[in-house]
Each structure stands twice: as structure tokens, then as C-alpha cells.
Enzyme design. Sequence first.
Site, mmCIF file in Angstrom:
data_model
loop_
_atom_site.group_PDB
_atom_site.id
_atom_site.type_symbol
_atom_site.label_atom_id
_atom_site.label_comp_id
_atom_site.label_asym_id
_atom_site.label_seq_id
_atom_site.Cartn_x
_atom_site.Cartn_y
_atom_site.Cartn_z
ATOM 1 N N PHE A 22 -1.596 8.152 4.556
ATOM 2 C CA PHE A 22 -2.392 8.736 5.650
ATOM 3 C C PHE A 22 -3.680 9.383 5.146
ATOM 4 O O PHE A 22 -4.048 10.493 5.559
ATOM 5 C CB PHE A 22 -1.583 9.755 6.448
ATOM 6 N N ASN A 69 0.838 -1.199 0.000
ATOM 7 C CA ASN A 69 0.000 0.000 0.000
ATOM 8 C C ASN A 69 0.871 1.247 0.000
ATOM 9 O O ASN A 69 1.985 1.245 0.524
ATOM 10 C CB ASN A 69 -0.965 -0.002 1.192
ATOM 11 N N ASN A 103 5.105 5.851 3.338
ATOM 12 C CA ASN A 103 4.286 6.475 2.293
ATOM 13 C C ASN A 103 4.088 7.977 2.444
ATOM 14 O O ASN A 103 3.389 8.595 1.646
ATOM 15 C CB ASN A 103 2.923 5.778 2.241
ATOM 16 N N THR A 104 4.678 8.563 3.477
ATOM 17 C CA THR A 104 4.711 10.015 3.629
ATOM 18 C C THR A 104 6.171 10.435 3.576
ATOM 19 O O THR A 104 6.984 9.970 4.380
ATOM 20 C CB THR A 104 4.078 10.455 4.967
ATOM 21 N N SER A 155 5.706 4.861 8.683
ATOM 22 C CA SER A 155 5.081 4.637 7.387
ATOM 23 C C SER A 155 6.034 5.075 6.285
ATOM 24 O O SER A 155 6.594 6.177 6.341
ATOM 25 C CB SER A 155 3.775 5.431 7.268
ATOM 26 N N ASN A 191 6.097 -1.780 11.443
ATOM 27 C CA ASN A 191 5.278 -1.321 10.337
ATOM 28 C C ASN A 191 5.643 -2.120 9.080
ATOM 29 O O ASN A 191 6.351 -3.119 9.154
ATOM 30 C CB ASN A 191 5.509 0.186 10.122
ATOM 31 N N LYS A 211 5.575 3.251 16.973
ATOM 32 C CA LYS A 211 5.602 2.226 15.925
ATOM 33 C C LYS A 211 6.805 2.462 15.028
ATOM 34 O O LYS A 211 6.963 3.548 14.454
ATOM 35 C CB LYS A 211 4.308 2.246 15.105
#
Length: 352
Positions: free
Chosen positions: A114, A110, A174-175, A172, A239, A210
Site C-alpha cells: 500500500f 509484488n 502484503n500488509t 492484499s 486479488n 475485494k
Amino acid sequence: MNSIERAGLAVLLRLDPELSHGLSIRALAAGLVPLSGVVSTPRLQTRLAGLALPNPIGLAAGFDKNAVAVAPLMRAGFGFLELGAATPRAQPGNPKPRLFRLTADRAAINRFGFNNEGAEVIAKRLSRRPAGIPVGLNLGANKDSPDRAADFAEVLRIAGPHIDFATINVSSPNTERLRDLQGPAALAALLEAVLAARTELARPLPLFLKIAPDLAEGALEDIAEVALASGIDGIIATNTTIARDGLKSADRNEKGGLSGAPLFEISTRLLARLAQLTAGRLVLIGVGGVGSADQAYQKIRAGASAVQLYTALVFGGLSLGAEIARGLDLLLARDGFATVADAVGSGIGDWT
């Protein structure tokens, strides 16, 4: 898994992954999904940073980002839930497509970024949740924020009165540059800001951090040192990963975080090493690749006081959480453990 769930899952697996996810949340919220109820035995009951859990199997963040199906999820057999991630302001996330199902690998990639409806909306929904199992929120920062540490603290101020724990998500992939917050100086400053926000709450709650699985030994040692010095309650390991080793599925090279079965070994090895570094001074939650009772048990024996799952539900259905809890009870009994807590860390040597 009963026949109704099996049929529904078969349909969902034929649809676009993000559409399937949205439909599953809507079905839950509408009361269309069979639920097992709380699963618990004296052996499974445990405590997590002061929270009483009926069992140590939790739902990881990302499944119900916007807290729209909290009440039914509380009756789905899990011992605790983590919702979100939530950011101060609503944001759409990254462009679609951004979720890829890797069926051959029992995995997913993915790059959501967020996407959520914002802390105020999510907090309002959480304020209406029923009593029951502990419910926490994953804290995030807006993509365009000039001060991400302030964002994490702001989400806690907004939602803190309506949750039982919070997770600081600096891992994450993805940011852009979010993982830079795992560096010692940046992490110490971030934790200080969020801990200060916690003191403003009428009811203090546990704070977890996390972390990513893609950490070198030195970086992991730094995180453990900062976390121990900060006063947070625990660490969630881990994560999603940016690694792509050994994957078979056509979408294996898509950008984003990889979750599911391929993550199990790397995340469990890091968990066990973290257990050595923290030596019982922090609560550890194991997540990454859990799809069976045996794998949950291995996480616990590697040092986790509780376990979370998410991606395995894509292939095993929502009832998998309850099935894992029941299976874990049998494994604990088989090996002579009277409680979950007795088993925590009993197999660290298998992973280090």
C-alpha cells in the site's frame, strides 16, 4: 499494438520492473502514449451497480496508485478505472525490491504494501478529473493503524465526493494481518463502518469488496453470507494469490502476491462458485489472469458483470484493454448475445 507502443514496451521490459512502471505512468501523464479512445458498441454497453459502462473491461487497482494519469487512462479504451489503493496517511510501503517480473509465466509478484501519497493528495487530483467513464478508488489501511476499519471509512469520507465507486480491499497479502479482516465477525464490523461513512456522502456510490483467491469453501461461504447481509453492492474476485504452483521463472519464490496468467484458473473457479452462492443478488467483477478477449469472456460467462486487468498490460501494452473490448464484442456476436448482460453466468457450469 502499434509500432510506437511495441518499441516502448521492448525498452520497458529491459528495465527494473518498478522503474518501468513509474516511467509508464509518467509517459501517460505527459501525453506521450498513443491512446485508442473509448471503445463501445451497443453490445458492449452495460451497467454495473447502477454505473453506465461503455464496455465491461476495466483497469484494476495498482496501476495508477496516486491518480496521476487519470485523464489519459480514461481515453485508453477501458470501460471503467479503479485507482489506488489509498490510505488515510501517505506511506512508503515495503522496502525495495518489491516488484518482480515473471516473464516465462506471464506473471508478476509484488509486495508493495500500500505505498501511496495519501488520501488527501489523491482526492485533490481526482477532484480535477474530466467527465467520462466511471472512476473508482481502492480503499486501504495504514500499516501501523490501530483501527483499520476506521481507516477504510476515512479514505471514503475524504475521496468519496470525487469518485464513482469504492472498493474495500481486505485481500492484499502484503500488509500484515490484513486478510484477517475477511473473517465473518471482523468483515461484518468493517463493512458496517464503511457503509456508515457512505451515508455521510452527498452522493451515494457503489461499494465493492475485494477478496483473496486463497479461500477455502467455508470461508467463501461466510464472506458471501456477510456481504449479502451487509448491503454492499458487489464483490471483486479476486486479488493476488500466495500460491506458487507450476511457476518457471527465477523469482518464483519471492514473497508477495502473484498476479497474471497463473491466477486465471483459480480466480475464475472461485468467481463461479461465488456466483452460485450469491445467485444474482450481488454484482460480481472478475479479475485475475485476464490477458485476452476469450479470457474476459470466460470470466463473464462464469458470473462476472465486468472484468478487470492489470498484469497482462506489462506484456501486452496499454492498448490491450481496447483490444480485449473489441474482441469481446466479436465473441458476444458469434454466440448470439445481444448484450454483455445476456452472457453473464451463461457458463458457470464449466467452472463448478
